[in-house]
Scaffold this active site. Structure first.
Site, PDB file in Angstrom:
ATOM      1  N   ARG A  48     -31.869  14.899 -25.935  1.00  0.00           N
ATOM      2  CA  ARG A  48     -33.273  14.803 -25.538  1.00  0.00           C
ATOM      3  C   ARG A  48     -34.074  16.015 -25.997  1.00  0.00           C
ATOM      4  O   ARG A  48     -33.543  17.106 -26.189  1.00  0.00           O
ATOM      5  CB  ARG A  48     -33.399  14.641 -24.026  1.00  0.00           C
ATOM      6  N   SER A  60     -40.073  17.428 -15.691  1.00  0.00           N
ATOM      7  CA  SER A  60     -39.877  16.144 -16.368  1.00  0.00           C
ATOM      8  C   SER A  60     -39.278  15.125 -15.411  1.00  0.00           C
ATOM      9  O   SER A  60     -38.419  15.452 -14.579  1.00  0.00           O
ATOM     10  CB  SER A  60     -38.946  16.308 -17.573  1.00  0.00           C
ATOM     11  N   ASN A  96     -23.469  18.433 -13.444  1.00  0.00           N
ATOM     12  CA  ASN A  96     -23.068  17.145 -14.004  1.00  0.00           C
ATOM     13  C   ASN A  96     -21.681  17.158 -14.634  1.00  0.00           C
ATOM     14  O   ASN A  96     -21.091  16.095 -14.830  1.00  0.00           O
ATOM     15  CB  ASN A  96     -24.105  16.671 -15.033  1.00  0.00           C
ATOM     16  N   ARG A 143     -35.156  -1.770  22.633  1.00  0.00           N
ATOM     17  CA  ARG A 143     -34.292  -1.111  21.653  1.00  0.00           C
ATOM     18  C   ARG A 143     -33.064  -1.982  21.359  1.00  0.00           C
ATOM     19  O   ARG A 143     -32.285  -2.293  22.269  1.00  0.00           O
ATOM     20  CB  ARG A 143     -33.856   0.254  22.196  1.00  0.00           C
ATOM     21  N   GLN A 179     -26.949   6.852 -12.343  1.00  0.00           N
ATOM     22  CA  GLN A 179     -27.067   8.239 -11.906  1.00  0.00           C
ATOM     23  C   GLN A 179     -25.708   8.933 -11.957  1.00  0.00           C
ATOM     24  O   GLN A 179     -24.719   8.432 -11.421  1.00  0.00           O
ATOM     25  CB  GLN A 179     -27.609   8.294 -10.478  1.00  0.00           C
ATOM     26  N   SER A 201     -37.396  11.218 -14.644  1.00  0.00           N
ATOM     27  CA  SER A 201     -36.411  10.325 -15.260  1.00  0.00           C
ATOM     28  C   SER A 201     -37.108   9.363 -16.210  1.00  0.00           C
ATOM     29  O   SER A 201     -36.583   9.052 -17.294  1.00  0.00           O
ATOM     30  CB  SER A 201     -35.658   9.545 -14.185  1.00  0.00           C
ATOM     31  N   ARG A 208     -29.306  16.444 -17.445  1.00  0.00           N
ATOM     32  CA  ARG A 208     -29.939  17.670 -17.932  1.00  0.00           C
ATOM     33  C   ARG A 208     -29.071  18.876 -17.559  1.00  0.00           C
ATOM     34  O   ARG A 208     -28.388  18.881 -16.537  1.00  0.00           O
ATOM     35  CB  ARG A 208     -31.330  17.801 -17.304  1.00  0.00           C
TER      36      ARG A 208
END
Length: 437
Positions: A101, A110, A52, A191, A133, A112, A42
């Site tokens: 889209r 919105s 992106n 531990r 991704q 995914s 997007r």
């Protein structure tokens, strides 16, 4: 290094520049389910504008995962779902189809799943949706290939990627609360040492592969017969969560996927002077003498290459603001041969390459404009400064963060030497593999 862009052959009947739903006739044409890689990108990013397609280690962020998906050879189609014109241009330049889209699935709220459901509805031929991704730049082809086989060969309905973490988790206590914290995944009285504990599997966000049936019938990305695909920590880079941009670049340069071929070992570099080594400006003194500015970082970068036996040839043209007197001074300062080229530099340079008995894969080229496109495409390694026009950026394999005359040549020199180290490492590993057989 392999070319930076990979393209799948267009579906029969596709018109250039138009990406509609794939023809139904292609569905199961080879007897297998149609697997489509889908990258959601997007335009609206809260943190980094147009993140992106922001350049990461010389490549648009989305380019890293597209190259891995296309080179894997396991997808019938590779798509980018976006609402932004610039992202669409970059996606197509890297060989992906584009799903434009709708505004309804492009809002801040919105999910995914919303965007993927829309894609599935408009592409009825797709059987397996492989959501990759864009923020996972260390993804390699073998990752997606092995993950997809878990669905196509083992019969799972959904697969997602995980990384093993060795972190002890404790319950959060709100500020001002009288409540005490308590451990979630360890016994403080016993531990374990790190080497005695397998750790926990956490989603790393790299990939989510799902069948059409699961999305359509249950509205789920993870469900049915579900499995995980474990990735090593060095490949589990998530720009959104883990690290900032400079750190991410260092990780990608070390662990990223650079293409199908091994990194090139450059023996000859051509570099345009005006706009790469200089800012492209001419300064005039009171006496009328012409001057140009050269950054010390760039001359150091040239010497770095020369010390590694890489010949550097500087290129000028008749239109460059570099006079004959300046050419002589430039040659003395850099120790480089200077060649004047015409409107198509390739015409002069291919003769030089032949004389040195080299192939173009042994050559690096740095240019900054339309005239350099052919050489940028042909060279084994090629780069442009960060302020180069789009036509040159699209042809180059590496885009520098630095602009012309301000360290771009040094940056490209470091990239060339890094590829040389990668090639040496691969050759060393190859010899080890051969000796062990």
């Amino acid at each position: 290094m392999a070319g930076r862009k990979r393209c799948l052959p267009p579906a029969k009947g596709d018109r250039e520049g138009q990406d509609g739903p794939l023809p139904a006739a292609k569905q199961r044409a080879d007897g297998h389910r149609h697997a489509a890689a889908l990258v959601l990108a997007r335009g609206g990013s809260k943190g980094i504008p147009l993140k992106n397609i922001k350049t990461l280690a010389g490549v648009p962020l989305i380019g890293w995962v597209l190259r891995a998906a296309l080179d894997s050879g396991v997808f019938h189609s590779v798509w980018v779902s976006t609402d932004h014109d610039e992202i669409e241009k970059v996606a197509k330049s890297w060989g992906a189809k584009v799903h434009r889209r709708s505004p309804e699935v492009s809002t801040d709220s919105s999910t995914s799943l919303d965007a993927i459901q829309e894609f599935v509805r408009l592409n009825p031929d797709v059987d397996v949706i492989c959501n990759i991704q864009a923020t996972s730049p260390c993804l390699h082809p073998f990752h997606v290939k092995e993950a997809l086989e878990m669905i196509t060969m083992r019969g799972l309905d959904s697969v997602f990627s995980v990384v093993r973490r060795h972190q002890f988790r404790w319950q959060e206590v709100k500020k001002g609360s009288a409540e005490l914290t308590k451990p979630f995944n360890l016994d403080p009285s016993n531990r374990p040492r790190r080497q005695d504990w397998d750790g926990e599997l956490c989603e790393n966000g790299s990939l989510y592969f799902t069948t059409r049936e699961l999305i359509e019938n249950q509205g789920l990305l993870q469900g049915g017969k579900v499995g995980y695909y474990e990735m090593l920590p060095e490949y589990s880079v998530d720009i959104d969560v883990d690290i900032d941009w400079p750190v991410a670049e260092q990780r990608v340069l070390r662990y990223g996927y650079f293409g199908q071929a091994t990194p090139e070992v450059v023996r000859l570099m051509f570099c345009i002077v005006s706009g790469c080594l200089t800012e492209g400006r001419t300064f005039l003194s009171v006496s009328g003498e012409e001057m140009v500015s050269i950054n010390t970082r760039d001359t150091v970068g040239i010497r770095m290459l020369q010390s590694e036996k890489v010949e550097v040839v500087l290129l000028t043209s008749s239109e460059d603001p570099v006079t004959e007197k300046l050419v002589d001074k430039l040659a003395k300062r850099t120790g480089c041969k200077i060649v004047q080229v015409g409107e198509e530099p390739l015409n002069e340079l291919k003769l030089i390459v032949e004389q040195r008995k080299l192939e173009w894969k042994d050559v690096a080229y740095m240019g900054n404009d339309k005239a350099d496109v052919n050489c940028l495409n042909l060279a084994g390694l090629s780069a442009v400064p960060g302020d180069a026009p789009v036509v040159a950026i699209n042809a180059a394999k590496y885009t520098c963060r630095k602009v012309g005359g301000m360290g771009a040549v040094r940056e490209f020199a470091e990239h060339i030497l890094l590829q040389r180290e990668k090639a040496k490492s691969l050759m060393k590993q190859y010899r080890i593999d051969c000796s062990s057989k």
